[in-house]
Enzyme design. Structure first.
Site, mmCIF file in Angstrom:
data_model
loop_
_atom_site.group_PDB
_atom_site.id
_atom_site.type_symbol
_atom_site.label_atom_id
_atom_site.label_comp_id
_atom_site.label_asym_id
_atom_site.label_seq_id
_atom_site.Cartn_x
_atom_site.Cartn_y
_atom_site.Cartn_z
ATOM 1 C CB SER A 130 -0.876 0.020 1.255
ATOM 2 O OG SER A 130 -1.489 1.288 1.401
ATOM 3 C CE1 TYR A 142 -3.970 -1.824 5.305
ATOM 4 C CE2 TYR A 142 -2.998 0.247 4.578
ATOM 5 C CZ TYR A 142 -3.720 -0.902 4.303
ATOM 6 O OH TYR A 142 -4.182 -1.121 3.036
ATOM 7 C CE LYS A 175 -1.813 -3.634 2.952
ATOM 8 N NZ LYS A 175 -2.181 -4.935 2.370
HETATM 9 N N1 LIG Z 1 -9.027 -0.072 -1.126
HETATM 10 C C1 LIG Z 1 -7.881 0.591 -1.209
HETATM 11 O O1 LIG Z 1 -7.807 1.762 -1.657
HETATM 12 C C2 LIG Z 1 -6.612 -0.068 -0.786
HETATM 13 C C3 LIG Z 1 -5.442 0.707 -0.750
HETATM 14 C C4 LIG Z 1 -4.240 0.103 -0.410
HETATM 15 C C5 LIG Z 1 -4.211 -1.255 -0.113
HETATM 16 N N2 LIG Z 1 -5.375 -1.970 -0.120
HETATM 17 C C6 LIG Z 1 -5.280 -3.394 0.208
HETATM 18 O O2 LIG Z 1 -6.019 -4.141 -0.739
HETATM 19 C C7 LIG Z 1 -6.526 -5.324 -0.106
HETATM 20 C C8 LIG Z 1 -8.026 -5.437 -0.334
HETATM 21 O O3 LIG Z 1 -8.648 -4.343 0.301
HETATM 22 P P1 LIG Z 1 -10.159 -3.889 0.020
HETATM 23 O O4 LIG Z 1 -10.123 -2.430 -0.107
HETATM 24 O O5 LIG Z 1 -10.763 -4.717 -1.047
HETATM 25 O O6 LIG Z 1 -10.827 -4.203 1.441
HETATM 26 P P2 LIG Z 1 -12.102 -5.090 1.841
HETATM 27 O O7 LIG Z 1 -12.294 -4.891 3.301
HETATM 28 O O8 LIG Z 1 -13.243 -4.779 0.941
HETATM 29 O O9 LIG Z 1 -11.621 -6.569 1.524
HETATM 30 C C9 LIG Z 1 -10.744 -7.298 2.337
HETATM 31 C C10 LIG Z 1 -11.281 -8.703 2.466
HETATM 32 O O10 LIG Z 1 -10.338 -9.490 3.230
HETATM 33 C C11 LIG Z 1 -11.100 -10.374 4.052
HETATM 34 N N3 LIG Z 1 -10.298 -10.801 5.204
HETATM 35 C C12 LIG Z 1 -9.929 -10.027 6.257
HETATM 36 N N4 LIG Z 1 -9.209 -10.750 7.120
HETATM 37 C C13 LIG Z 1 -9.113 -12.007 6.603
HETATM 38 C C14 LIG Z 1 -8.467 -13.197 7.032
HETATM 39 N N5 LIG Z 1 -7.789 -13.245 8.194
HETATM 40 N N6 LIG Z 1 -8.559 -14.309 6.255
HETATM 41 C C15 LIG Z 1 -9.259 -14.268 5.083
HETATM 42 N N7 LIG Z 1 -9.896 -13.167 4.639
HETATM 43 C C16 LIG Z 1 -9.812 -12.041 5.386
HETATM 44 C C17 LIG Z 1 -12.316 -9.545 4.459
HETATM 45 O O11 LIG Z 1 -13.381 -10.373 4.901
HETATM 46 C C18 LIG Z 1 -12.629 -8.771 3.192
HETATM 47 O O12 LIG Z 1 -13.584 -9.423 2.374
HETATM 48 C C19 LIG Z 1 -6.121 -5.223 1.362
HETATM 49 O O13 LIG Z 1 -4.915 -5.927 1.576
HETATM 50 C C20 LIG Z 1 -5.891 -3.746 1.554
HETATM 51 O O14 LIG Z 1 -5.019 -3.470 2.625
HETATM 52 C C21 LIG Z 1 -6.566 -1.415 -0.452
#
Ligand SMILES: NC(=O)c1ccc[n+]([C@@H]2O[C@H](COP(=O)([O-])OP(=O)(O)OC[C@H]3O[C@@H](n4cnc5c(N)ncnc54)[C@H](O)[C@@H]3O)[C@@H](O)[C@H]2O)c1
Length: 292
Positions: free
Chosen positions: A153, A166, A170
């Site tokens: 991230s 976080y 990351k």
């Molecule tokens: N959305 C953004 O702008 C953004 C930015 C930087 C990084 N990210 C990263 O992208 C990834 C996806 O994020 P997102 O925005 O889709 O979030 P989200 O919350 O929609 O999806 C994350 C999913 O991971 C699942 N999860 C959580 N803990 C778990 C575990 N222990 N075992 C199995 N599943 C688990 C949750 O149930 C959820 O469905 C994450 O790693 C997040 O840190 C997202």
């Protein structure tokens, strides 16, 4: 012809958000997909349920694709091993792993607890380890190439206010990705880093976004093509690199160093200060997670 015909992909945290979009697109492009998701709330609390993953699987199958659900916790070794077992039992192989599952417990550092730190690091950093190790071991034991995408991230790569736990996790994933990409070269195992930016439940109420209509380009389905590119043979020449994928498109994010102050002899702290213009990059507007 799909870009992932004949491939088997494991996508963690694919019951919603970005992972769900990757799962749907990968299946459309011919991959057989393991849709992993524990369920639970954004902060990792609550009882898990495989129902979110199963719904994505049902939709993929209804659309003519191949998928199977898995409800294991990525942050345990038993979970990681069972995720691989799900792939092998259903499809006999694995070619692609996208470590995507994640949670968020944002607070300014002084307000964070040790429990927050431990859980966030466990799900993101250890979770990436727990899912990667079984897949890596299987690929190596079977002499097969593969692609592993680890989700970092900009919060870890550039830093972001209120995300110490976080961001640390990351940034750790970035280091893990760099090392494993070097080890993977001779085995044909590519390891890539991803810094996504998307409108999901994780980001929908961040400052500046709350109550705002999302930019359509920031919806997960418009981020997924960049990740499909990384997973497919279109990116076969690339390993050990981080791509930022967001509403602003796709770009590489890189660690850089200046030529620095190179005296070639013992030196004093004052001399370093005197050569600050060589030590540091020219002062430019700093790129932060929010602007990345
Ligand atoms: N959305 C953004 O702008 C953004 C930015 C930087 C990084 N990210 C990263 O992208 C990834 C996806 O994020 P997102 O925005 O889709 O979030 P989200 O919350 O929609 O999806 C994350 C999913 O991971 C699942 N999860 C959580 N803990 C778990 C575990 N222990 N075992 C199995 N599943 C688990 C949750 O149930 C959820 O469905 C994450 O790693 C997040 O840190 C997202």
């Amino acid at each position: 012809m799909g870009l992932l015909d004949g491939k088997v992909a494991i996508i963690t945290g694919a019951g919603g958000g970005l992972g769900e979009a990757y799962a749907r697109l990968f299946a459309k492009e011919g991959a057989s997909v393991v849709v992993n998701d524990l369920g639970g709330a954004r902060d990792g609390s609550g009882d898990g349920s495989v129902s979110a993953a199963q719904k994505v699987v049902n939709d993929i199958i209804a659309a003519g694709g191949k998928a199977v659900a898995n409800g294991d916790d990525v942050s345990t070794m038993a979970g990681g091993e069972n995720i691989l077992k799900t792939a092998l039992d259903a499809f006999g192989q694995v070619d692609i792993l996208v470590c995507n599952a994640g949670i968020l417990r944002d607070k300014t550092f002084g307000n964070t607890s040790e429990a927050d730190w431990d859980l966030v690091v466990k799900v993101h950093l250890k979770g990436t380890y727990c899912c990667t190790m079984p897949v890596w071991t299987w690929l190596r034991a079977n002499g097969r190439p593969g692609t592993i995408i680890m989700t970092s991230s900009t919060s870890g790569l550039y830093g972001n206010f209120g995300q110490s736990n976080y961001g640390a996790a990351k940034a750790g994933i970035y280091g893990f990705m760099r090392v494993l990409s070097i080890e993977g070269r001779k085995y044909g195992i590519r390891v890539m880093g991803l810094a996504p930016g998307a409108f999901t439940r994780m980001t929908s109420d961040l400052p500046g976004r709350k109550g705002q209509e999302p930019d359509p380009l920031s919806l997960p389905e418009n981020i997924a093509p960049g990740v499909l590119y990384m997973a497919s043979d279109l990116a076969a020449d690339h390993t050990g690199k981080v791509l930022g994928v967001s509403s602003r498109g796709v770009r590489e994010i890189k660690m850089l160093q200046t030529d620095g102050f190179q005296p070639g002899r013992p030196y004093t702290a004052q001399e370093v200060a005197d050569h600050a213009a060589e030590v540091f990059f020219p002062a430019a507007p700093e790129k932060t997670a929010a602007s990345a």
